[in-house]
Design a protein around this motif. Structure first.
Motif, PDB file in Angstrom:
ATOM      1  N   LEU A 156       0.830  -1.212   0.000  1.00 42.01           N
ATOM      2  CA  LEU A 156       0.000   0.000   0.000  1.00 42.01           C
ATOM      3  C   LEU A 156       0.856   1.250   0.000  1.00 42.01           C
ATOM      4  O   LEU A 156       0.528   2.243  -0.666  1.00 42.01           O
ATOM      5  CB  LEU A 156      -0.927  -0.005   1.223  1.00 42.01           C
ATOM      6  CG  LEU A 156      -2.024  -1.064   1.218  1.00 42.01           C
ATOM      7  CD1 LEU A 156      -2.762  -1.088   2.552  1.00 42.01           C
ATOM      8  CD2 LEU A 156      -3.006  -0.820   0.069  1.00 42.01           C
ATOM      9  N   GLU A 157       1.984   1.218   0.714  1.00 40.59           N
ATOM     10  CA  GLU A 157       2.907   2.353   0.727  1.00 40.59           C
ATOM     11  C   GLU A 157       3.524   2.536  -0.653  1.00 40.59           C
ATOM     12  O   GLU A 157       3.685   3.653  -1.133  1.00 40.59           O
ATOM     13  CB  GLU A 157       4.003   2.111   1.778  1.00 40.59           C
ATOM     14  CG  GLU A 157       5.015   3.240   1.904  1.00 40.59           C
ATOM     15  CD  GLU A 157       4.383   4.555   2.356  1.00 40.59           C
ATOM     16  OE1 GLU A 157       4.934   5.620   1.991  1.00 40.59           O
ATOM     17  OE2 GLU A 157       3.343   4.527   3.055  1.00 40.59           O
ATOM     18  N   PHE A 158       3.862   1.421  -1.308  1.00 40.92           N
ATOM     19  CA  PHE A 158       4.408   1.466  -2.671  1.00 40.92           C
ATOM     20  C   PHE A 158       3.416   2.105  -3.639  1.00 40.92           C
ATOM     21  O   PHE A 158       3.794   2.901  -4.508  1.00 40.92           O
ATOM     22  CB  PHE A 158       4.759   0.044  -3.119  1.00 40.92           C
ATOM     23  CG  PHE A 158       5.147  -0.073  -4.560  1.00 40.92           C
ATOM     24  CD1 PHE A 158       6.415   0.297  -4.987  1.00 40.92           C
ATOM     25  CD2 PHE A 158       4.241  -0.539  -5.501  1.00 40.92           C
ATOM     26  CE1 PHE A 158       6.770   0.192  -6.332  1.00 40.92           C
ATOM     27  CE2 PHE A 158       4.582  -0.650  -6.845  1.00 40.92           C
ATOM     28  CZ  PHE A 158       5.860  -0.275  -7.261  1.00 40.92           C
ATOM     29  N   LEU A 159       2.138   1.778  -3.480  1.00 38.27           N
ATOM     30  CA  LEU A 159       1.103   2.293  -4.385  1.00 38.27           C
ATOM     31  C   LEU A 159       0.839   3.778  -4.211  1.00 38.27           C
ATOM     32  O   LEU A 159       0.347   4.438  -5.127  1.00 38.27           O
ATOM     33  CB  LEU A 159      -0.217   1.534  -4.163  1.00 38.27           C
ATOM     34  CG  LEU A 159      -0.312   0.105  -4.676  1.00 38.27           C
ATOM     35  CD1 LEU A 159      -1.703  -0.444  -4.393  1.00 38.27           C
ATOM     36  CD2 LEU A 159      -0.013   0.036  -6.172  1.00 38.27           C
ATOM     37  N   ARG A 160       1.145   4.303  -3.031  1.00 41.15           N
ATOM     38  CA  ARG A 160       0.759   5.685  -2.709  1.00 41.15           C
ATOM     39  C   ARG A 160       1.274   6.689  -3.737  1.00 41.15           C
ATOM     40  O   ARG A 160       0.594   7.659  -4.075  1.00 41.15           O
ATOM     41  CB  ARG A 160       1.286   6.062  -1.322  1.00 41.15           C
ATOM     42  CG  ARG A 160       0.175   6.403  -0.348  1.00 41.15           C
ATOM     43  CD  ARG A 160       0.691   6.731   1.010  1.00 41.15           C
ATOM     44  NE  ARG A 160       1.701   7.794   0.957  1.00 41.15           N
ATOM     45  CZ  ARG A 160       2.236   8.348   2.013  1.00 41.15           C
ATOM     46  NH1 ARG A 160       1.876   7.957   3.211  1.00 41.15           N
ATOM     47  NH2 ARG A 160       3.138   9.292   1.910  1.00 41.15           N
ATOM     48  N   GLU A 161       2.470   6.444  -4.244  1.00 43.69           N
ATOM     49  CA  GLU A 161       3.077   7.383  -5.205  1.00 43.69           C
ATOM     50  C   GLU A 161       2.279   7.452  -6.504  1.00 43.69           C
ATOM     51  O   GLU A 161       2.369   8.426  -7.247  1.00 43.69           O
ATOM     52  CB  GLU A 161       4.511   6.944  -5.494  1.00 43.69           C
ATOM     53  CG  GLU A 161       5.282   7.903  -6.382  1.00 43.69           C
ATOM     54  CD  GLU A 161       6.711   7.448  -6.616  1.00 43.69           C
ATOM     55  OE1 GLU A 161       7.317   7.933  -7.580  1.00 43.69           O
ATOM     56  OE2 GLU A 161       7.217   6.610  -5.843  1.00 43.69           O
ATOM     57  N   TYR A 162       1.509   6.411  -6.780  1.00 42.06           N
ATOM     58  CA  TYR A 162       0.830   6.331  -8.075  1.00 42.06           C
ATOM     59  C   TYR A 162      -0.683   6.511  -7.964  1.00 42.06           C
ATOM     60  O   TYR A 162      -1.429   6.147  -8.860  1.00 42.06           O
ATOM     61  CB  TYR A 162       1.159   4.974  -8.734  1.00 42.06           C
ATOM     62  CG  TYR A 162       2.634   4.700  -8.745  1.00 42.06           C
ATOM     63  CD1 TYR A 162       3.486   5.397  -9.607  1.00 42.06           C
ATOM     64  CD2 TYR A 162       3.209   3.785  -7.855  1.00 42.06           C
ATOM     65  CE1 TYR A 162       4.847   5.180  -9.597  1.00 42.06           C
ATOM     66  CE2 TYR A 162       4.578   3.558  -7.841  1.00 42.06           C
ATOM     67  CZ  TYR A 162       5.390   4.263  -8.710  1.00 42.06           C
ATOM     68  OH  TYR A 162       6.746   4.056  -8.697  1.00 42.06           O
ATOM     69  N   GLN A 163      -1.130   7.094  -6.851  1.00 36.02           N
ATOM     70  CA  GLN A 163      -2.558   7.351  -6.658  1.00 36.02           C
ATOM     71  C   GLN A 163      -2.964   8.617  -7.415  1.00 36.02           C
ATOM     72  O   GLN A 163      -2.223   9.585  -7.467  1.00 36.02           O
ATOM     73  CB  GLN A 163      -2.884   7.517  -5.171  1.00 36.02           C
ATOM     74  CG  GLN A 163      -2.575   6.284  -4.329  1.00 36.02           C
ATOM     75  CD  GLN A 163      -3.335   5.041  -4.777  1.00 36.02           C
ATOM     76  OE1 GLN A 163      -4.539   5.093  -5.005  1.00 36.02           O
ATOM     77  NE2 GLN A 163      -2.625   3.940  -4.920  1.00 36.02           N
ATOM     78  N   HIS A 164      -4.174   8.605  -7.936  1.00 33.66           N
ATOM     79  CA  HIS A 164      -4.660   9.754  -8.719  1.00 33.66           C
ATOM     80  C   HIS A 164      -5.133  10.906  -7.840  1.00 33.66           C
ATOM     81  O   HIS A 164      -4.673  12.022  -7.965  1.00 33.66           O
ATOM     82  CB  HIS A 164      -5.812   9.323  -9.635  1.00 33.66           C
ATOM     83  CG  HIS A 164      -5.350   8.599 -10.847  1.00 33.66           C
ATOM     84  ND1 HIS A 164      -4.712   9.216 -11.889  1.00 33.66           N
ATOM     85  CD2 HIS A 164      -5.409   7.280 -11.168  1.00 33.66           C
ATOM     86  CE1 HIS A 164      -4.417   8.324 -12.815  1.00 33.66           C
ATOM     87  NE2 HIS A 164      -4.819   7.146 -12.400  1.00 33.66           N
ATOM     88  N   GLU A 165      -6.063  10.633  -6.971  1.00 28.28           N
ATOM     89  CA  GLU A 165      -6.736  11.717  -6.267  1.00 28.28           C
ATOM     90  C   GLU A 165      -6.129  11.973  -4.892  1.00 28.28           C
ATOM     91  O   GLU A 165      -5.806  11.048  -4.152  1.00 28.28           O
ATOM     92  CB  GLU A 165      -8.219  11.394  -6.101  1.00 28.28           C
ATOM     93  CG  GLU A 165      -8.995  11.418  -7.412  1.00 28.28           C
ATOM     94  CD  GLU A 165      -8.967  12.786  -8.085  1.00 28.28           C
ATOM     95  OE1 GLU A 165      -9.001  13.811  -7.379  1.00 28.28           O
ATOM     96  OE2 GLU A 165      -8.913  12.821  -9.324  1.00 28.28           O
ATOM     97  N   THR A 166      -5.979  13.242  -4.580  1.00 31.57           N
ATOM     98  CA  THR A 166      -5.592  13.641  -3.228  1.00 31.57           C
ATOM     99  C   THR A 166      -6.616  14.660  -2.746  1.00 31.57           C
ATOM    100  O   THR A 166      -7.400  15.197  -3.530  1.00 31.57           O
ATOM    101  CB  THR A 166      -4.190  14.281  -3.195  1.00 31.57           C
ATOM    102  OG1 THR A 166      -4.259  15.551  -3.858  1.00 31.57           O
ATOM    103  CG2 THR A 166      -3.170  13.395  -3.876  1.00 31.57           C
TER     104      THR A 166
END
Length: 415
Positions: A156-166
């Motif tokens: 999940l930490e790895f995925l955080r960089e590639y999330q669309h919405e903040t």
């Protein structure tokens, strides 16, 4: 380069200019506006990857990039990545009669299906954890780990960089249109103040200055113009609410063979007013000195030279009148281009780019403030494709008589 391309797409390339350059039918530019790329050239805060990925997911387009990280964003079922180094024409040479342009297009959704894994992200995650194992083993591990009923905190930490919405995406999208005319470095600085939690991870804001083509054995060319940049940073800082101000800023520049962070102390309002008055006086003196028929562009090149002349510590020896004439009309001082010529040009470029930063920070700092009128002092600064061009400098000083007069004035006033 990014700054220049961005500025040109929005402000330089109208249909008339395009037609002059390509000498060809431009009917393929299906647009009613005179500047066909102005409205679709957008600057986003931070990395552009997230916004590019979002557009690819919504439209199914391919993103032109050099960055393989884009494969790890959610591009949807049809979104793809097209790598710039694979783009070519069928013959290797551009031919309007055969205008095919081809490139390697990779669709992460299709790719993961062919590999038999849920997503390319799983493969990338396992790759960073197991960099020495074979491709087939990575595929197998990706399949197995993706079947876990609960995702690990590491994944999940790895995925955080590639999330669309903040939480702040809407704030960012509603940014004033006026910010779209900013240089990328000024835009970065603005967003560090506007959303410090996202864009200002250090205790102080920072600015990365580009690597100039210069003599690395001598004092960094960016020392030229630092006064103007510091004034701009300080003025902008003072325009912010008291709780949102900083005491210093870091500039990342070359020092010898290294890139280092140099701290710039941000001045208070009284010092800023005094420094701004000094800049006005410098410009008034320069306008009086170089009053003889040269173009606006040439005036700014001479103003930058006058700064270098006034600050002799940046040069080993101050060029003579003959050397200056040769430099302005040919691009070099003695017979052919050498390191002193390269470094002098870099100093001129640094001074002009610093004035550009100052002007833009004055423009956005505090509308209505009396001092913002000072930005009009720089209203005719040339665009980047001129101020950073040795060729355009030489073209502007084609009239030898005017050049000699200007150099005589330069030496008498500043020498």
């Amino acid at each position: 380069m990014v700054s220049a391309v961005f500025e040109d797409l929005r402000n330089r390339w109208n249909k008339e200019q395009i037609r002059k350059e390509v000498d060809d039918d431009i009917s393929c530019l299906v647009t009613e506006t005179d500047y066909p790329w102005a409205e679709i050239t957008i600057m986003v805060p931070g990395e552009a990857d997230v916004e590019c990925a979002s557009v690819a997911k919504l439209t199914g387009c391919a993103v032109l990039t050099d960055d393989s990280d884009l494969l790890l964003h959610d591009l949807g079922q049809h979104g793809a990545v097209l790598f710039l180094d694979s783009v070519q024409t069928s013959s290797g040479i551009w031919d309007p009669a055969e205008p095919d342009i081809r490139g390697l297009r990779i669709c992460p959704h299709s790719l993961s299906g062919r590999l038999g894994i849920p997503s390319v992200q799983w493969f990338a995650y396992e790759l960073q954890r197991n960099i020495h194992i074979s491709f087939a083993e990575l595929i197998q591990i990706s399949k197995e780990s993706s079947k876990a009923t609960e995702l690990s905190s590491e994944y999940l930490e790895f995925l955080r960089e590639y999330q669309h919405e903040t939480a702040d995406n809407e704030v960012i999208r509603e940014a004033k249109q006026s910010l779209q005319s900013l240089d990328p470095r000024v835009s970065e600085l603005f967003w560090q103040y506007e959303l410090p939690g996202i864009y200002c991870s250090d205790e102080q804001p920072h600015v990365y200055l580009g690597i100039l083509n210069e003599d690395s054995s001598r004092r960094c060319a960016w020392e030229q113009g630092r006064t103007y940049r510091s004034l701009g940073y300080s003025f902008f800082n003072n325009s912010r609410p008291t709780a949102n101000r900083f005491t210093a800023l870091h500039e990342f520049v070359r020092r010898g063979g290294r890139i280092v962070a140099e701290e710039i102390t941000l001045s208070g309002a009284k010092t800023v007013a005094s420094d701004m008055d000094l800049v006005r006086k410098r410009l008034a003196t320069a306008h009086t000195t170089f009053d003889g028929g040269l173009s606006v562009e040439s005036f700014w090149f001479l103003f930058a030279l006058s700064d270098i002349y006034r600050d002799g510590s940046g040069t080993t020896t101050v060029p003579s009148a003959k050397e200056l004439e040769s430099f302005l009309t040919k691009g070099y001082m003695v017979q052919s281009t050498r390191w002193p010529d390269i470094h002098l040009l870099a100093q001129i470029q640094a001074a002009l780019y610093s004035l550009r930063i100052l002007k833009q920070l004055l423009d956005i700092a505090a509308p209505g403030d009396d001092m913002v009128e000072s930005s009009s002092l720089f209203a005719d600064l040339p665009p980047l494709h001129i101020m950073m061009s040795r060729q355009r400098m030489i073209q502007g000083f084609a009239n030898t008589r005017l050049v000699r007069h200007a150099i005589r004035q330069l030496i008498e006033t500043y020498g």
